[in-house]
Design an enzyme around this catalytic site. Structure first.
Site, short mmCIF file in Angstrom:
data_model
loop_
_atom_site.label_atom_id
_atom_site.label_comp_id
_atom_site.label_asym_id
_atom_site.label_seq_id
_atom_site.Cartn_x
_atom_site.Cartn_y
_atom_site.Cartn_z
N HIS A 23 0.83 -1.20 0.00
CA HIS A 23 0.00 0.00 0.00
C HIS A 23 0.87 1.26 0.00
O HIS A 23 1.60 1.51 0.96
CB HIS A 23 -0.89 -0.04 1.26
CG HIS A 23 -1.81 1.12 1.40
ND1 HIS A 23 -1.65 2.07 2.39
CD2 HIS A 23 -2.90 1.47 0.68
CE1 HIS A 23 -2.62 2.95 2.29
NE2 HIS A 23 -3.40 2.62 1.26
N ARG A 24 0.86 1.98 -1.10
CA ARG A 24 1.75 3.15 -1.31
C ARG A 24 3.22 2.72 -1.24
O ARG A 24 4.08 3.50 -0.83
CB ARG A 24 1.45 4.26 -0.30
CG ARG A 24 -0.04 4.59 -0.17
CD ARG A 24 -0.33 5.74 0.76
NE ARG A 24 -1.72 5.75 1.19
CZ ARG A 24 -2.25 6.57 2.06
NH1 ARG A 24 -1.50 7.53 2.61
NH2 ARG A 24 -3.53 6.50 2.40
N GLU A 50 1.24 -0.39 -5.07
CA GLU A 50 0.05 0.43 -5.29
C GLU A 50 0.41 1.87 -5.67
O GLU A 50 1.37 2.42 -5.12
CB GLU A 50 -0.80 0.47 -4.01
CG GLU A 50 -2.18 1.03 -4.27
CD GLU A 50 -2.72 1.95 -3.19
OE1 GLU A 50 -1.98 2.32 -2.27
OE2 GLU A 50 -3.89 2.33 -3.29
N ASP A 52 -1.56 5.69 -6.12
CA ASP A 52 -2.71 6.58 -6.13
C ASP A 52 -2.44 7.66 -7.17
O ASP A 52 -1.37 8.27 -7.16
CB ASP A 52 -2.89 7.25 -4.76
CG ASP A 52 -3.34 6.27 -3.70
OD1 ASP A 52 -4.34 5.57 -3.91
OD2 ASP A 52 -2.68 6.23 -2.64
N HIS A 65 -0.94 10.54 -2.94
CA HIS A 65 -2.21 10.15 -2.32
C HIS A 65 -3.20 11.29 -2.12
O HIS A 65 -4.36 11.21 -2.53
CB HIS A 65 -1.97 9.46 -0.96
CG HIS A 65 -3.26 9.07 -0.31
ND1 HIS A 65 -3.93 9.89 0.56
CD2 HIS A 65 -4.03 7.96 -0.44
CE1 HIS A 65 -5.05 9.31 0.95
NE2 HIS A 65 -5.13 8.13 0.36
N GLU A 137 -4.86 3.31 -8.47
CA GLU A 137 -6.16 3.88 -8.06
C GLU A 137 -6.42 5.21 -8.75
O GLU A 137 -5.59 6.12 -8.68
CB GLU A 137 -6.20 4.09 -6.54
CG GLU A 137 -7.55 4.67 -6.10
CD GLU A 137 -7.70 4.86 -4.61
OE1 GLU A 137 -6.83 4.41 -3.84
OE2 GLU A 137 -8.70 5.50 -4.22
N LYS A 139 -7.86 8.40 -8.22
CA LYS A 139 -8.18 9.09 -6.96
C LYS A 139 -9.01 10.32 -7.28
O LYS A 139 -8.59 11.15 -8.09
CB LYS A 139 -6.85 9.49 -6.29
CG LYS A 139 -6.91 9.63 -4.81
CD LYS A 139 -6.94 8.28 -4.14
CE LYS A 139 -7.03 8.35 -2.65
NZ LYS A 139 -7.56 7.09 -2.10
N ASP A 266 0.70 -1.58 4.49
CA ASP A 266 1.92 -0.77 4.49
C ASP A 266 3.12 -1.63 4.85
O ASP A 266 4.26 -1.19 4.72
CB ASP A 266 1.82 0.35 5.55
CG ASP A 266 0.68 1.32 5.31
OD1 ASP A 266 0.12 1.33 4.20
OD2 ASP A 266 0.34 2.07 6.26
O1 G3P Z 1 -6.71 1.71 -2.44
C1 G3P Z 1 -6.96 1.02 -1.28
C2 G3P Z 1 -6.73 1.99 -0.23
O2 G3P Z 1 -5.49 2.55 -0.54
C3 G3P Z 1 -7.78 3.04 -0.22
O3 G3P Z 1 -7.48 4.00 0.70
O4 G3P Z 1 -6.99 6.34 1.11
O5 G3P Z 1 -5.17 4.67 1.25
O6 G3P Z 1 -6.09 5.32 -0.95
P1 G3P Z 1 -6.38 5.13 0.51
CA CA Z 2 -5.17 3.83 -2.55
#
Ligand code: G3P
Ligand code: CA
Length: 277
Positions: A23-24, A50, A52, A65, A137, A139, A266
């Site tokens: 995640h990120r 990932e 965003d 993000h 994603e 966003k 993460d």
């Molecule tokens: O994309 C899954 C999760 O990352 C969604 O929340 O705010 O971290 O982009 P966020």
């Molecule tokens: Ca995300």
């Protein structure tokens, strides 16, 4: 979870190849959406990194993000404060994205993080190429008209969409059904994941999942709303289930027990260890 139950859940995970989504990037240990975080995630063995997406004033897709630069970007205020969509890519080039992390997490700080820059999506794809799978994603796409079209142009250019594409290397996620439906209309073979934040009433569960399955291959709920009925209901509709964002081992274990197909974290190294990989 009781030990026999955990052992059973882990054996089932091995059978269904639970996906580890950084995640990120490995953003527990390095600044989110930096090359340092992506490099680390891939070194650790994550299945996906990932991204965003935000769109700049001059229509460039960057990996960042928040709508606003204020939390994680530093540099000249005219360039590195305020909304990403109000800046040009040339302005964002003047920002760094690591010193906030060093200040907030001194125990994980590294001086070199403060040299990290906001990457474009093209730079991320070009840097990692065949070594990575990209979980992208859209966003706040309502604020960035044309984001889906620009994304498709980029994915096609890099052989990740369109004729002869390696479709297994990209997933596109969004909270916005409209964004995903547009992508599905433009590129029906692109694999999409519908993110979901709020609880779904039991009476609406199946009709909601049925509708999602018309354009998506996956369902990405908040871990807070997930339960066994929702996992089973989504999987019955043919959707893989990838909850976000799971950073604690007990919650990871609980998600595995529920039968998820992967999760955003993460801390990819922690999940990989739990999975025995
Ligand atoms: O994309 C899954 C999760 O990352 C969604 O929340 O705010 O971290 O982009 P966020
Ligand atoms: Ca995300």
């Amino acid at each position: 979870m009781r030990l026999p139950l955990l052992a059973f859940a882990l054996a089932a995970c091995a059978a269904r190849d639970v996906q580890v989504i950084a995640h990120r990037g490995a953003s527990w240990d390095a600044p989110e959406h930096s090359f340092a975080a992506y490099d680390l995630a891939l070194r650790q063995g994550a299945d996906w990194i990932e991204q965003d997406l935000q769109m700049t004033r001059d229509g460039q897709l960057v990996v960042f993000h928040d709508d606003s630069l204020d939390r994680t970007a530093r540099g000249p205020a005219a360039d590195c404060a305020g909304l990403v969509r109000d800046k040009t890519l040339a302005q964002l080039r003047r920002c760094e994205i690591g010193s906030w992390f060093n200040e907030k997490f001194p125990g994980r700080a590294r001086p070199e993080f403060s040299a990290e820059r906001i990457p474009t999506l093209a730079e991320v794809i070009e840097r990692y190429g065949d070594r990575a799978r990209f979980y992208i994603e859209t966003k706040n796409p309502a604020e960035a008209p044309g984001m889906e079209d620009s994304l498709l142009v980029l994915l096609r250019k890099h052989g990740l969409a369109g004729a002869g594409a390696d479709r297994e290397r990209v997933l596109v996620q969004s909270f916005s059904p409209a964004s995903l439906e547009r992508l599905h209309a433009l590129e029906p073979e692109l694999r999409l994941v519908q993110l979901w934040e709020d609880p779904i009433p039991a009476a609406a569960r199946d009709s909601t999942l049925k509708r999602i399955a018309e354009y998506a291959v996956g369902f990405g709920p908040s871990r807070r709303i997930l339960n066994a009925d929702l996992v089973r209901g989504a999987q019955r509709r043919g959707l893989v289930v990838h909850p976000y964002t799971v950073n604690d081992e007990p919650v990871m274990s609980y998600m595995l027990e529920l039968g998820v197909d992967g999760m955003f974290t993460d801390r990819p190294a922690l999940l990989l260890r739990l999975l025995g990989r």
